[in-house]
Design an enzyme around this catalytic site. Structure first.
Site, PDB file in Angstrom:
ATOM      1  N   PRO A 172     -15.366 -22.372   2.824  1.00 24.08           N
ATOM      2  CG  PRO A 172     -14.625 -23.287   0.843  1.00 24.08           C
ATOM      3  CD  PRO A 172     -15.850 -22.780   1.506  1.00 24.08           C
ATOM      4  CB  CYS A 173     -11.705 -19.105   5.614  1.00 20.51           C
ATOM      5  SG  CYS A 173     -10.342 -20.107   6.225  1.00 20.51           S
TER       6      CYS A 173
END
Length: 502
Positions: free
Chosen positions: A106-107
């Site tokens: 995830p970012c």
């Protein structure tokens, strides 16, 4: 100093593949295994995975390592360094075990990191204090450093290219380039690769400079004119590319592959689903076969007798290693008694505003019928409110118009999301006689999971696993192109690459 040990490890892996061995894959943030399944179909061996969600980890294990329960255990990447993973699974040293690392960390964290580059974040031992989720990308990069794979594939949402003012893909490429990789990234839409779903994602590929001097992405196998909404999302994602001095013609960005006009049209929702058993929700409910409660996968259904199965349907039934069972698993739907009649009256492409308007009309019709029979409730009374609530959904029709959508039979489905685990209104079946949202197995078909692929848990966890996954057919296309590049590089003399460790 020069990392001679790393040079030797890379050369050993090249020699192993030159001898004809299959590339060995580690899947990080693996989910139930969309990337794993695609890379396996491309010719790789799925050696291990790291997945935090217990049901998804169990699904991955039962599909790729059914003989060994250790592979079905959930693992937190922040507390599972590479040497612990390989020790737990009896795989030997991390640097000798994997040839390719795939996954999609995830970012979200980097909206809060400020203006610092990922390179600086990755090198900062206290970076996680900005946001604990920042560690997820750091841990991914640490796995690459520790395992010395010949190639890396990373997947994420298009916002990866424009997240809080950061182009995360570009910053990751900078980090990997410093580790001796040739890097590139682009956007790919699953519908262009045989998936009956218009799902756009960012993909980053990195290959050791010893065997490649450039990165290639797969050419489309299908064509489609994407709706305006997809073009808008793409424009937002690419905004930093247009406005940044650091993203010129020699940067890591690769233009989005174009589809040839002579290619076959994208696989449609009807082609994907038409050979599956029909579930007529209203009659199933009236017969007592559909009730409130957890939907379990304990009632397999026989495939119907049909005149012909589409090419796509045949692929989903005959996928090597995951051939269809005699009776179909997990073809279960949500219990939505208020809405089945409403679903039947919606037109293809209708979204929540149209659904709300149709429900209001149905409510007015029912009031008129009761008035004719002399039983119309007084407006605003308890009976009137209860009647309205039994017909009209309670959500504000001026907000979240995409919350509902009736699929169009002759087009691919819109993007499946993890939110399927909470409701399925975003994918109402195109067949008005069935009048329902899609089943777990239908969601799997739209994501290109074959019928023999097993999802652990009950309905909601299975929907979530499917919505989070990379479509296996898209992953296969990426895997085939990557293996072609690796094999082309193996046929040439090994390039000299010197990585200097700080």
């Amino acid at each position: 100093m020069v990392d001679f040990a790393r040079i030797q490890i890379v050369r050993q892996k090249i020699a192993r593949l030159r001898a004809g061995a299959k590339p060995r894959v580690l899947d990080l943030f693996a989910g139930c295994g969309g990337l794993s399944l695609g890379f396996q179909a491309a010719g790789c061996e799925i050696v291990a995975a790291v997945e935090f969600d217990a049901e998804a980890a169990r699904s991955h294990g039962v599909n790729f390592h059914p003989e060994d329960g250790r592979f079905a255990q959930a693992r937190d990447i922040t507390t599972t360094p590479p040497d612990k993973l390989t020790a737990d699974l009896g795989l030997g040293k991390p640097e000798s075990t994997f040839d390719i690392i795939v996954g999609g960390p995830p970012c979200q964290a980097f909206a809060r990191v400020g203006r610092s580059k990922l390179r600086e974040v990755a090198d900062h031992p206290e970076a996680f204090r900005h946001d604990p989720r920042a560690r997820l990308y750091i841990e991914y990069i640490e796995y690459v450093k520790a395992c010395a794979p010949l190639a890396v594939v990373m997947e994420n949402v298009p916002d990866m290219l424009n997240f809080g003012g950061h182009n995360i893909a570009h910053e990751i490429c900078e980090v990997l380039a410093a580790e001796g990789y040739i890097c590139g990234y682009t956007l790919l839409n699953a519908a262009l690769y045989g998936v009956p779903q218009m799902r756009e994602r960012a993909f980053l590929i990195a290959i050791r400079a010893e065997i490649a001097d450039r990165v290639c992405f797969p050419a489309p196998s299908h064509q489609i004119d994407l709706p305006a909404g997809y073009e808008g999302t793409r424009a937002v994602a690419l905004k930093l590319l247009a406005n940044s001095d650091t993203h010129g013609p020699d940067s890591y960005w690769h233009p989005i592959p174009d589809a040839d006009d002579e290619l076959p049209h994208a696989v449609t929702a009807q082609q994907a689903l038409e050979d599956l058993p029909a579930i007529h929700a209203l009659s199933e409910m009236q017969n007592g076969n559909l009730k409130r409660g957890a939907r379990r996968f304990d009632k397999p259904l026989p495939y119907p007798q049909v005149d012909a199965v589409s090419e796509y349907g045949r692929l989903m039934r005959d996928w090597p290693g995951f051939r269809a069972p005699d009776r179909l698993r997990d073809h279960v739907i949500r219990y939505l008694p208020r809405d089945y009649k409403l679903f039947a009256r919606l037109s293809p492409g209708d979204q929540y505003p149209q659904a709300y308007q149709t429900a209001e009309a149905m409510f007015a019709e029912e009031l008129a019928r009761l008035h004719t029979n002399g039983a119309k409730p007084r407006k605003g009374s308890k009976a009137w409110k209860e009647l309205r609530a039994s017909i009209v959904p309670p959500y504000d029709h001026t907000k979240f118009p995409n919350k509902w959508r009736k699929m169009e039979a002759e087009r691919p489905a819109r993007t499946l999301m993890a939110h399927l685990g909470k409701d399925s209104y975003s994918h109402i079946h195109y067949d008005s006689t069935q009048a329902r949202t899609i089943s777990v197995r239908e969601a799997a078909r739209l994501q290109s999971f074959p019928d023999g692929f097993i999802f652990s848990g009950t309905m909601n966890p299975a929907f979530r696993q499917i919505g989070n996954a990379v479509p296996p057919l898209l992953a296969k296309a990426i895997g085939l192109e990557l293996l072609k590049q690796i094999n082309d590089g193996l046929a040439l003399p090994v390039r000299e690459v010197v990585v200097v460790r700080r």
